[in-house]
Structure formats: structure tokens, C-alpha cells
Design a protein around this motif. Structure first.
Motif, short mmCIF file in Angstrom:
data_model
loop_
_atom_site.label_atom_id
_atom_site.label_comp_id
_atom_site.label_asym_id
_atom_site.label_seq_id
_atom_site.Cartn_x
_atom_site.Cartn_y
_atom_site.Cartn_z
N PRO A 86 16.98 7.66 -35.47
CA PRO A 86 17.02 8.72 -35.36
C PRO A 86 17.84 9.88 -36.28
N GLN B 49 16.44 9.02 -39.86
CA GLN B 49 15.02 10.09 -40.03
C GLN B 49 15.53 10.97 -40.04
N GLU C 61 7.09 15.31 -40.90
CA GLU C 61 6.74 13.42 -40.34
C GLU C 61 8.20 12.62 -40.00
N GLN D 53 9.57 14.59 -36.91
CA GLN D 53 9.24 14.73 -35.56
C GLN D 53 9.34 13.33 -35.34
N GLN D 54 9.64 12.15 -35.81
CA GLN D 54 9.87 10.68 -35.06
C GLN D 54 11.32 11.05 -34.51
N ALA E 166 12.64 14.15 -33.66
CA ALA E 166 12.73 15.03 -32.51
C ALA E 166 11.84 14.10 -31.40
N ALA E 167 10.99 12.99 -31.86
CA ALA E 167 10.49 12.55 -30.70
C ALA E 167 11.81 11.67 -29.48
N GLN E 168 13.12 11.13 -30.67
CA GLN E 168 14.21 10.69 -29.59
C GLN E 168 15.45 11.37 -29.18
N SER F 219 17.94 17.40 -31.58
CA SER F 219 17.12 18.68 -31.87
C SER F 219 17.32 18.89 -32.98
N GLN G 294 14.40 18.90 -34.59
CA GLN G 294 12.94 20.20 -33.96
C GLN G 294 13.36 21.11 -34.03
#
Length: 112
Positions: free
Chosen positions: A63, A66, A88, A91-92, A94-96, A99, A102
Motif C-alpha cells: 500500500p 501504491q 486507481e 483506492q488500492q 486506501a482499501a488496505q 489513511s 483516502q
């Protein structure tokens, strides 16, 4: 001394702590200007080798990599500016649980 009176000092400490935390949070929020909300990648100089390393790590699911790639794509640092690619990658990340990613997704969605 009743049980009620024995709990008063504890309750006072809890209330005082909560009030102090709230005050600190409000003060920190007041000191944040919109243009300084974005986190900056840890590497000040973006090199081709660093981009290659982040790309490899990002594809492996890192992350932080990313996030770093998203940041450089969003700002065109060493790569062509590409906000869609940045979104994109944010989002990858943030999904992990990243913060900062996000926060930057939110910033990309707001009018400039």
C-alpha cells in the motif's frame, strides 16, 4: 463514603481527559490548511529506479508503494500526469488502510 462518591474522581478524570482530547483535535484541525493536507511521498527526489521499484512493489500489493505511485501520477512527478491512474492507485492503497490515500481520494474528488 458511598460507592457513588468513590467513583467521582474516576468520572472526573474520564471527563477531563475527553475534554482535553477534543480540544487538541479541534486545535489540530484548525491548523490544517487545505493545500497542506496531502501527504508527500517519503522520497523527495523521484528517480526512474524509484518509480520502477514502487511499480514492482505496488503490483505485489504494497500500500505504501501504491500511495507513492499515485502521488507522483497525480502530480506528474517523473511520469506523465494521470489523475485516473492516481485515483486507481489511491483506492488500492486506501482499501488496505492507508489513511493518506483516502484523504487524497477525497481531495481528487473535490473541485480544484
Amino acid at each position: 463514603m458511598t460507592l457513588h462518591h468513590k467513583r467521582l474522581p474516576f468520572i472526573a478524570i474520564v471527563i477531563t481527559t475527553a475534554a482535553l482530547l477534543a480540544a487538541c483535535t479541534e486545535k489540530a484541525a484548525d491548523n490544517t490548511r487545505p493545500e497542506t493536507k496531502k501527504a508527500v511521498p517519503p522520497v523527495a527526489t523521484v528517480t526512474e529506479s524509484k518509480i520502477a521499484q514502487w511499480t514492482k512493489e505496488a503490483k505485489a500489493g504494497d500500500p505504501d508503494a501504491q500511495y507513492n505511485l499515485a502521488y507522483i501520477y497525480e502530480n506528474g512527478l517523473g511520469v506523465p500526469k494521470d489523475e485516473a491512474k492516481a485515483l486507481e492507485l489511491y483506492q488500492q492503497a486506501a482499501a488496505q488502510g492507508n489513511s493518506a490515500a483516502q484523504d487524497n481520494i477525497d481531495a481528487l474528488g473535490s473541485p480544484k
